[in-house]
Design an enzyme around this catalytic site. Structure first.
Site, PDB file in Angstrom:
ATOM      1  CG  ASP A 112       3.715   5.758  -0.122  1.00 14.55           C
ATOM      2  OD1 ASP A 112       3.502   6.689   0.671  1.00 14.55           O
ATOM      3  OD2 ASP A 112       2.997   5.520  -1.104  1.00 14.55           O
ATOM      4  CG  ASP A 220      -0.336   7.714   3.571  1.00 14.60           C
ATOM      5  OD1 ASP A 220      -0.805   7.879   2.435  1.00 14.60           O
ATOM      6  OD2 ASP A 220      -1.001   7.271   4.530  1.00 14.60           O
ATOM      7  CD  GLU A 279      -1.911  11.301   1.005  1.00 15.77           C
ATOM      8  OE1 GLU A 279      -2.781  10.867   0.242  1.00 15.77           O
ATOM      9  OE2 GLU A 279      -1.581  10.735   2.064  1.00 15.77           O
ATOM     10  CG  HIS A 352      -2.289   5.193  -4.303  1.00 10.48           C
ATOM     11  ND1 HIS A 352      -1.543   6.351  -4.222  1.00 10.48           N
ATOM     12  CD2 HIS A 352      -2.610   4.879  -3.017  1.00 10.48           C
ATOM     13  CE1 HIS A 352      -1.417   6.704  -2.959  1.00 10.48           C
ATOM     14  NE2 HIS A 352      -2.055   5.842  -2.206  1.00 10.48           N
ATOM     15  CG  ASP A 353      -5.296   7.285  -2.099  1.00  7.65           C
ATOM     16  OD1 ASP A 353      -5.558   6.072  -1.977  1.00  7.65           O
ATOM     17  OD2 ASP A 353      -4.522   7.891  -1.332  1.00  7.65           O
TER      18      ASP A 353
END
Length: 581
Positions: A112, A220, A279, A352-353
């Site tokens: 990430d 991210d 993302e 995870h979100d």
């Protein structure tokens, strides 16, 4: 071998720039995956101990959520040192061992990458904050108070943008008398990508990780890097204190320039085996075509949010609405069609979100296993690269947390405080609204067995284990042929072996049907029909081609599949060979 034709082995990713089309990615949220030392927090050695499990599942790539040094204000997405591992997760030596273990099993590691912002405890920000004259002052976004307002008072913020984590995006720094920008937590100041020194430092860090053996990055909120330098006010909706209009920083004026520069400085000379995933909240199909067109040298694929925002009432996840299958199909079909000729899709139900997929889109009660398999089948047989979020392959569900004290997510805690203390809303009603879509649902520990703490830790877990671990766990499923885990294994095997799944065209069927998801895939005379029942009621199905009733059943979630009509939460995929052309 099935009638689909000759199996295709895994491609040599170093030679094939499109290797990821037949790959499957598994996301690990490390603090909730496996704890090796009993401190209640998952770690790298816990992951190393489960590599054979991942290899058995058959995935090609592991995406590792942040393990860098961090104060953990946002569970690691606030980074204080990009070139070290936080001690709660282990050490750089542990990470090297993880990379080696994955590579030995034919898997890749994607890290990430969080470079829209750092932690406020990063040395870069400490130096930036030290003085208005600091050489790193403009590594971040600093601005004086709004003209005519006393610095540090309500309304004096440089603009009216709203933070994703409630309140304004500006934090007042008393020492220098100015504000710094933070789109997320006040402890996550935004880097100023207009400054070429910032970009060079980020590229140097990325190259350092790739030299260490990392195989790429999931980036991210990467489409937030380029802000409108004017930082102008945005329109306010009725009742808003701060504007949620994101046009000041979503896909800003220099975003393509920045990503193309990143490609030149980091990826261009390293060959085809790396993965670049962006993302991108609020990205459009048209934007994604530009970002993922191979000829432009930016990204391999994007994470878009359109389909997971459809059940947000009034545009807010804290006002959950009703999801209509017709809207979901229309959204996903638009992305399938939009990226058909250029670019590539990421396929996901959860991460995870997001809350647990089977609780959100399926039935996490009586038909949990059936609906978990149905969701997996529909997702994996689209055109794009599928992502499996840890525990999804077991059919893990949302959890009833009870009071606010059971929650850990900063987004939840900030919203609860703002809604109850700031707006005076009923705490019970706020908790009820939080329950379905909050991020803590996805962050409960992976359920390895039916023992204490589901085999996740010998200590006290950092967040509670779901009580249903006695019924839903890996030990029960890995050797059971009819398990959710086994179904995922088969889907992954089929993607590796059948070119039609990775490369075939996509045609949506029955777009107006309120319960049935139907589409075909076709490549070189091989054709698939995919049907999924998104309801607990039987459904009559007419796809306009009776010949499909006699086609070979490639995969289903019931022991038999006598026809095209669907039983509750049924999934079926049929295969036939047709005349090419």
């Amino acid at each position: 071998m099935t009638a689909a034709g000759t199996a295709r082995p895994h491609t040599d990713s170093a030679a094939d720039p499109q290797w990821f089309r037949s790959a499957v990615v598994y996301q690990i949220y490390p603090r909730s995956f496996a704890d090796s030392d009993g401190d209640g927090v998952g770690d790298l050695r816990g992951i190393i101990g489960r590599l054979d499990y991942l290899h058995r599942l058959g995935v090609d790539v592991v995406w590792l959520s942040p393990v860098y040094r961090s104060p953990q204000d946002d569970n690691g997405y606030d980074i204080s040192d990009y070139r070290d591992v936080d001690p709660i997760f282990g050490s750089l030596a542990d990470l090297d061992e993880l990379i080696e273990g994955l590579h030995a099993r034919g898997m890749k590691l994607v890290m990430d990458l969080v470079v829209n912002h750092t932690s406020d405890e990063h040395p870069w920000f400490a130096e930036s904050r030290a003085s208005k004259d600091s050489p790193k002052r403009d590594w971040y976004w600093w601005r004086p108070a709004r003209p005519g307002h006393e610095p540090g008072t309500p309304g004096a913020e440089p603009n009216n943008w709203a933070s994703f984590f409630s309140g304004p995006v500006w934090e007042f720094d008393e020492a220098s008398g100015e504000y710094y920008l933070h789109l997320f937590s006040r402890k996550q100041p935004d880097l100023n990508w207009e400054n070429p020194e910032v970009r060079r430092a980020v590229y140097a860090m990325m190259n350092w990780w790739l030299d260490r053996g990392v195989d790429g990055f999931r980036m991210d909120v990467i489409n937030f890097l380029s802000k409108d330098p004017a930082l102008a006010d945005r329109p306010l909706a009725q009742g808003e204190l701060y504007s949620h209009d994101r046009s000041g920083y979503v896909c800003g004026p220099r975003i393509h320039e920045f990503l193309q520069e990143m490609h030149r400085e980091v990826f261009a000379e390293r060959g085809a085996g790396l993965l670049r995933v962006g993302e991108m909240p609020s990205v459009t199909v048209e934007d994604a075509v530009l970002f993922t067109d191979p000829a432009r040298g930016e990204l391999d694929m994007v994470f878009q949010f359109e389909h997971v925002n459809l059940d947000h009432g009034n545009g807010s996840k804290w006002q959950p609405g009703t999801l209509r299958l017709t809207e979901l199909k229309a959204s996903l079909n638009r992305w399938q069609e939009g990226l058909e000729e250029r670019g590539w899709n990421s396929l996901y139900w959860g991460n995870h979100d997001q809350p647990r997929a089977v609780s959100r889109f399926g039935d996490d009660g009586e038909h949990r296993e059936l609906s978990a398999k149905m969701l997996a089948g529909v997702q994996h047989l689209h055109r794009g690269t599928p992502y499996v979020y840890q525990g999804e392959e077991l059919g893990m569900t949302n959890m009833a947390f009870g009071g606010i004290d059971a929650h850990r997510d900063i987004e939840v805690l900030n919203h609860y405080r703002e809604a109850t203390d700031g707006l005076g809303l009923d705490p019970v009603q706020v908790l009820e609204a939080i329950a379905p879509l909050n991020r803590d649902n996805a962050r409960t520990p992976v359920q390895w067995d039916a023992g204490p703490n589901a085999g996740f830790t010998t200590g006290t877990p950092w967040i509670a284990v779901n009580p249903n671990a006695a019924e839903i766990n890996a030990a029960d499923q890995v050797d059971r042929d009819d398990s959710v885990f086994a179904f995922y294994r088969e889907l992954i095997r089929l993607r590796h072996e059948l070119p039609v799944i990775a490369d075939g065209d996509f045609t949506m069927l029955l777009p107006e049907h309120e319960a049935v998801y139907a589409f075909t895939r076709r490549l070189d005379g091989t054709e698939l029909l995919v049907l999924g029942n998104f309801s607990g009621e039987p459904q009559r199905v007419d796809v306009g081609d009776p010949g499909w009733a006699d086609a070979e059943v490639l995969l289903g979630n019931y022991p038999d599949s006598p026809g095209l009509d669907l039983r509750p939460w049924e999934f079926t995929c049929r295969l036939r060979t047709v005349a090419a052309g």
